[in-house]
Design an enzyme around this catalytic site. Structure first.
Site, PDB file in Angstrom:
ATOM      1  N   GLU A  86      15.824  53.776  11.924  1.00  0.00           N
ATOM      2  CA  GLU A  86      16.600  54.893  12.458  1.00  0.00           C
ATOM      3  C   GLU A  86      16.380  55.180  13.937  1.00  0.00           C
ATOM      4  O   GLU A  86      16.250  56.332  14.336  1.00  0.00           O
ATOM      5  CB  GLU A  86      16.261  56.140  11.639  1.00  0.00           C
ATOM      6  CG  GLU A  86      14.806  56.675  11.778  1.00  0.00           C
ATOM      7  CD  GLU A  86      13.796  56.073  10.808  1.00  0.00           C
ATOM      8  OE1 GLU A  86      14.020  54.933  10.345  1.00  0.00           O
ATOM      9  OE2 GLU A  86      12.787  56.736  10.525  1.00  0.00           O
ATOM     10  N   HIS A 109      21.601  56.451   4.983  1.00  0.00           N
ATOM     11  CA  HIS A 109      20.171  56.750   5.039  1.00  0.00           C
ATOM     12  C   HIS A 109      19.684  56.835   6.496  1.00  0.00           C
ATOM     13  O   HIS A 109      19.071  57.821   6.896  1.00  0.00           O
ATOM     14  CB  HIS A 109      19.395  55.673   4.266  1.00  0.00           C
ATOM     15  CG  HIS A 109      17.904  55.835   4.313  1.00  0.00           C
ATOM     16  ND1 HIS A 109      17.202  56.427   3.280  1.00  0.00           N
ATOM     17  CD2 HIS A 109      16.986  55.498   5.253  1.00  0.00           C
ATOM     18  CE1 HIS A 109      15.909  56.446   3.597  1.00  0.00           C
ATOM     19  NE2 HIS A 109      15.749  55.878   4.785  1.00  0.00           N
ATOM     20  N   GLU A 110      19.988  55.813   7.265  1.00  0.00           N
ATOM     21  CA  GLU A 110      19.502  55.816   8.658  1.00  0.00           C
ATOM     22  C   GLU A 110      20.141  56.940   9.461  1.00  0.00           C
ATOM     23  O   GLU A 110      19.493  57.567  10.289  1.00  0.00           O
ATOM     24  CB  GLU A 110      19.736  54.449   9.322  1.00  0.00           C
ATOM     25  CG  GLU A 110      19.152  53.242   8.588  1.00  0.00           C
ATOM     26  CD  GLU A 110      17.702  53.405   8.140  1.00  0.00           C
ATOM     27  OE1 GLU A 110      16.947  54.161   8.777  1.00  0.00           O
ATOM     28  OE2 GLU A 110      17.319  52.780   7.122  1.00  0.00           O
ATOM     29  N   HIS A 165      18.398  60.184   8.900  1.00  0.00           N
ATOM     30  CA  HIS A 165      17.163  60.326   9.683  1.00  0.00           C
ATOM     31  C   HIS A 165      17.415  61.016  11.028  1.00  0.00           C
ATOM     32  O   HIS A 165      16.466  61.496  11.653  1.00  0.00           O
ATOM     33  CB  HIS A 165      16.544  58.962   9.955  1.00  0.00           C
ATOM     34  CG  HIS A 165      15.601  58.463   8.898  1.00  0.00           C
ATOM     35  ND1 HIS A 165      14.512  59.184   8.463  1.00  0.00           N
ATOM     36  CD2 HIS A 165      15.574  57.290   8.211  1.00  0.00           C
ATOM     37  CE1 HIS A 165      13.843  58.469   7.551  1.00  0.00           C
ATOM     38  NE2 HIS A 165      14.479  57.323   7.367  1.00  0.00           N
ATOM     39  N   GLU A 220      10.823  60.423   4.794  1.00  0.00           N
ATOM     40  CA  GLU A 220      11.630  59.582   3.909  1.00  0.00           C
ATOM     41  C   GLU A 220      12.180  60.317   2.681  1.00  0.00           C
ATOM     42  O   GLU A 220      13.305  60.053   2.256  1.00  0.00           O
ATOM     43  CB  GLU A 220      10.840  58.342   3.486  1.00  0.00           C
ATOM     44  CG  GLU A 220      10.466  57.428   4.654  1.00  0.00           C
ATOM     45  CD  GLU A 220      11.650  56.856   5.424  1.00  0.00           C
ATOM     46  OE1 GLU A 220      12.785  56.854   4.884  1.00  0.00           O
ATOM     47  OE2 GLU A 220      11.438  56.422   6.578  1.00  0.00           O
ATOM     48  N   ASP A 236       1.332  51.485   6.743  1.00  0.00           N
ATOM     49  CA  ASP A 236       2.224  50.685   5.925  1.00  0.00           C
ATOM     50  C   ASP A 236       1.957  50.877   4.427  1.00  0.00           C
ATOM     51  O   ASP A 236       2.862  50.751   3.599  1.00  0.00           O
ATOM     52  CB  ASP A 236       1.986  49.212   6.274  1.00  0.00           C
ATOM     53  CG  ASP A 236       3.269  48.453   6.378  1.00  0.00           C
ATOM     54  OD1 ASP A 236       4.225  49.020   6.931  1.00  0.00           O
ATOM     55  OD2 ASP A 236       3.323  47.317   5.891  1.00  0.00           O
ATOM     56  N   TYR A 268       9.538  57.941  -0.681  1.00  0.00           N
ATOM     57  CA  TYR A 268      11.002  57.922  -0.726  1.00  0.00           C
ATOM     58  C   TYR A 268      11.547  58.647  -1.953  1.00  0.00           C
ATOM     59  O   TYR A 268      12.316  59.602  -1.844  1.00  0.00           O
ATOM     60  CB  TYR A 268      11.512  56.475  -0.759  1.00  0.00           C
ATOM     61  CG  TYR A 268      11.400  55.748   0.560  1.00  0.00           C
ATOM     62  CD1 TYR A 268      10.173  55.208   0.968  1.00  0.00           C
ATOM     63  CD2 TYR A 268      12.485  55.599   1.404  1.00  0.00           C
ATOM     64  CE1 TYR A 268      10.052  54.531   2.179  1.00  0.00           C
ATOM     65  CE2 TYR A 268      12.379  54.922   2.627  1.00  0.00           C
ATOM     66  CZ  TYR A 268      11.160  54.397   2.996  1.00  0.00           C
ATOM     67  OH  TYR A 268      11.053  53.736   4.195  1.00  0.00           O
TER      68      TYR A 268
HETATM   69  N1  BES Z   1      12.119  54.367   8.626  1.00  0.00           N
HETATM   70  C1  BES Z   1      12.361  53.433   7.602  1.00  0.00           C
HETATM   71  C2  BES Z   1      11.767  52.080   7.854  1.00  0.00           C
HETATM   72  C3  BES Z   1      10.267  52.070   8.072  1.00  0.00           C
HETATM   73  C4  BES Z   1       9.415  52.883   7.358  1.00  0.00           C
HETATM   74  C5  BES Z   1       9.728  51.206   8.991  1.00  0.00           C
HETATM   75  C6  BES Z   1       8.043  52.848   7.586  1.00  0.00           C
HETATM   76  C7  BES Z   1       8.360  51.164   9.223  1.00  0.00           C
HETATM   77  C8  BES Z   1       7.517  51.990   8.516  1.00  0.00           C
HETATM   78  C9  BES Z   1      13.855  53.269   7.315  1.00  0.00           C
HETATM   79  O1  BES Z   1      14.578  54.444   7.453  1.00  0.00           O
HETATM   80  C10 BES Z   1      14.002  52.888   5.868  1.00  0.00           C
HETATM   81  O2  BES Z   1      13.597  53.650   5.043  1.00  0.00           O
HETATM   82  N2  BES Z   1      14.594  51.734   5.604  1.00  0.00           N
HETATM   83  C11 BES Z   1      14.844  51.290   4.265  1.00  0.00           C
HETATM   84  C12 BES Z   1      16.260  51.660   3.924  1.00  0.00           C
HETATM   85  C13 BES Z   1      16.525  52.281   2.667  1.00  0.00           C
HETATM   86  C14 BES Z   1      15.557  53.090   1.943  1.00  0.00           C
HETATM   87  C15 BES Z   1      17.949  52.661   2.433  1.00  0.00           C
HETATM   88  C16 BES Z   1      14.710  49.792   4.231  1.00  0.00           C
HETATM   89  O3  BES Z   1      14.548  49.201   5.292  1.00  0.00           O
HETATM   90  O4  BES Z   1      14.738  49.208   3.171  1.00  0.00           O
HETATM   91 ZN    ZN Z   2      14.084  55.838   5.903  1.00  0.00          ZN
END
Ligand code: BES
Ligand code: ZN
Length: 615
Positions: A292, A316-317, A320, A339, A394, A402
């Site tokens: 995002e 989703h993005e 954010h 999230e 991570d 989520y």
């Molecule tokens: N912000 C996250 C990606 C992220 C989280 C990167 C933690 C690094 C550390 C992004 O918004 C996300 O949640 N992406 C998901 C999408 C989904 C839940 C629709 C993905 O990449 O799968």
């Molecule tokens: Zn996210």
């Protein structure tokens, strides 16, 4: 207990103080340092000195795979004699402050494998600007340098960065905590014919030097850069898409509903704060579905399905832009605030645009994912509020933040009513815009603004493992029909019984295949529906996973091609894991050795551990 009381108190003080939308956040980290809240993932001491604005001047050398130049920090200085930055895998050449415009001394501390190193710079109480001259290494973790072969068009190299959670320090020397919001500007020089884009407004492009400006304060994990042979096409008055030329038409069509999504989001939770909303579709090695980055979501090409069926990821993005980018988790222990709210908001956008049936299907899939992860994860990792000291942020990136996060919010909505909950959320985003909050501050705020929640056991959701009894149950009529079809094998005699199925119905169908399926069942279904060669990445990945589990090896050539091309971790983890569980480590490693050069650090880091791969 005392700690919680203190947190609650500091939350109260915080939330009643200044409302000036940009000023109020500046001392957040300072306040955190003097209270009990600390960000265990940063070396910075925000009570002494912290960055308020960053000016970046970088040159991208694709031959050497190095970014080099200057990070100039404008700082707020509380009579400090030193300022500490986070760095990882960076070469620091010299540091100049504004005092006499001379080089100053600095020290670089011991390396921690997760946090990197502290960079401590000698300053005086009068220092307001610290200019760090530095370069990255080809191995710097945030940055992936792609050869032309690894792009869609295969004509030019490509670069992208991924900052969240704590990778920004591997391409910029910075105080890398989400609790310190900064503005930034940048000047990026790239090779001829390439274009640079950032999570900021492009202000100039002169002879391959691109200038950017982000005037709103953001946490530094949202600073992002991509460079490549890119085209841009507008999708409406404030949205558009960047893509490589050969991808443009497909991307443009896929994102047709983008303006409508933005309007729906605004209708729900208030004005879009970032002027422009663009999406860049990256090469397939991008390790996430989406990221995002403000004004410019970074997205995987694996959502380009040709039928818009995977664009809930964009919802989703986009969500954010409120949850996360306006109201930001103060530390990575509070990641669910980013999230969980976003998954909830995503569902609401989808419901506005495509109706309740669609949103319910997504919710059921998310519930199933949550149950699966609750089984896999150690109990202590199933609380919403995490304790990631000594661990990588991570580790917090699970269905807990989520989906458990989202289900708690759905539970509140069900109990207080949608109207009341929506006005709460509107006020929440307005109150915390351009600020940070901890889980405890959230609790103080919601208990005050929505006293009905006091009887809803929020503390159990947040501080206890597992799923509380008051978790909502979601049903989907559409999925019930899919299950009946699968159980009765109706699809075999009557293929037409599936003809109106959407991607999510297919995903549910594939997900519901169990051990009763013989190899013959796999073959019959494959002949009828061509899952193995599906152009829909979600369907293909779900099918490969079931096939591996069942020993249906017909998929292996396609599986290998998929794993070599796509670097999205969400697909890699279950597929490699399934190969291991099926006792086929040799295949896993043989594929991985071909695929690994295509993956970003985020993915190799996870897969190296999973596959016990020593490089
Ligand atoms: N912000 C996250 C990606 C992220 C989280 C990167 C933690 C690094 C550390 C992004 O918004 C996300 O949640 N992406 C998901 C999408 C989904 C839940 C629709 C993905 O990449 O799968
Ligand atoms: Zn996210």
């Amino acid at each position: 207990m005392k700690k919680i009381a203190q947190l609650l108190l500091s939350g109260l003080i915080l939330y009643s103080c200044s409302n000036n939308q940009y000023e109020s956040n500046k001392n957040k980290r300072k306040e955190m340092e003097t209270s009990d809240i600390t960000d265990v993932h940063s070396y910075a001491h925000f009570d002494k000195a912290y960055t308020s604005h960053l000016y970046l001047e970088l040159n991208a050398d694709f031959d050497k795979k190095v970014l080099s130049g200057v990070a100039a920090h404008t700082i707020q200085n509380n009579n400090a004699t030193e300022i500490v930055f986070d760095i990882k895998d960076l070469n620091i050449n010299k540091i100049i402050t504004n005092d006499e415009g001379k080089e100053v001394e600095f020290t670089i501390g011991e390396e921690d494998l997760i946090k990197g190193r502290p960079l401590t710079v000698n300053i005086t109480p009068n220092t307001t600007r610290v200019e760090i001259h530095y370069s990255t290494n080809p191995s710097s973790e945030a940055v992936q340098w792609l050869s032309p072969q690894q792009t869609a068009d295969k004509t030019d190299p490509f670069l992208f960065t991924q900052g969240e959670a704590i990778l920004t320090r591997s391409w910029i020397p910075i105080q890398d905590s989400p609790g310190n919001k900064i503005t930034y500007s940048a000047k990026i020089t790239v090779p001829d014919s390439l274009m640079a884009v950032m999570s900021a407004k492009t202000t100039k492009n002169v002879n391959g030097t691109f200038s950017f400006e982000m005037k709103q304060p953001i946490p530094c994990y949202l600073i992002a850069l991509a460079i490549g042979k890119l085209e841009y096409k507008s999708l409406g008055k404030r949205s558009g898409v960047y893509a490589e030329p050969s991808m443009m038409e497909a991307c443009y069509n896929e994102f047709e509903d983008l303006e409508e999504m933005i309007s729906a989001a605004e209708g729900l939770y208030g004005k879009y704060a970032w002027e422009q909303y663009d999406v860049i579709v990256l090469p397939p090695s991008f390790p996430f579905g989406g990221m995002e980055n403000p004004r410019l979501t970074f997205a995987t090409p694996t959502i380009i399905a040709g039928d818009k069926s995977l664009t809930s990821l964009i919802a989703h993005e986009l969500a954010h832009s409120w949850s996360g980018n306006l109201a930001t988790n103060a530390t990575w222990d509070d990641f669910w605030l980013n999230e969980g709210f976003t998954v909830y908001f995503e569902g609401r956008i989808i419901e506005e645009l495509y109706g309740k049936d669609y949103a319910d299907m997504l919710a059921v899939l998310s519930y199933q994912g949550l149950l699966d992860e609750l089984e896999e994860l150690p109990k202590e990792d199933t609380r919403l509020k995490l304790d990631l000291e000594g661990r990588s942020p991570d580790d917090g990136m699970s269905a807990i933040a989520y989906d458990k996060g989202c289900f708690m919010l759905r539970m509140i909505e069900e109990n207080v009513g949608r109207e009341k909950f929506d006005s709460f959320l509107n006020a929440y985003f307005d109150n915390f815009k351009f600020k940070n909050l901890t889980t405890e501050e959230f609790l103080v705020y919601i208990n005050k603004e929505l006293p009905e929640v006091q009887k809803l056991n929020l503390n159990e959701w947040i501080y206890k493992p597992g799923l509380p009894a008051n978790c909502p149950k979601i049903e989907s009529d559409k999925f019930d029909k899919v299950e009946a079809n699968l159980v009765n094998k109706t699809y075999l005699d009557n293929k037409a019984s599936t003809k109106d199925w959407t991607t999510h119905e297919w995903l549910h169908f594939i997900g519901a295949i169990d051990t009763s399926w013989s190899l013959n069942d796999f073959e019959e279904a494959d002949v009828l529906f061509n899952f193995t060669t599906s152009g829909n990445s979600e369907i293909a990945a779900a099918w490969y996973e079931q096939s591996i589990k069942a020993g249906y090896k017909t998929v292996y050539p396609e599986l290998e091609a998929f794993l070599v091309r796509v670097g999205r971790r969400k697909f890699l983890t279950p597929l490699y894991r399934a190969l291991l569980k099926a006792g086929d480590k040799a295949t896993a490693l043989s594929i991985y050795s071909k695929a690994r050069p295509n993956y970003h650090f985020v993915s190799t880091n996870t897969m190296d551990k999973l596959l016990e791969f020593n490089n």
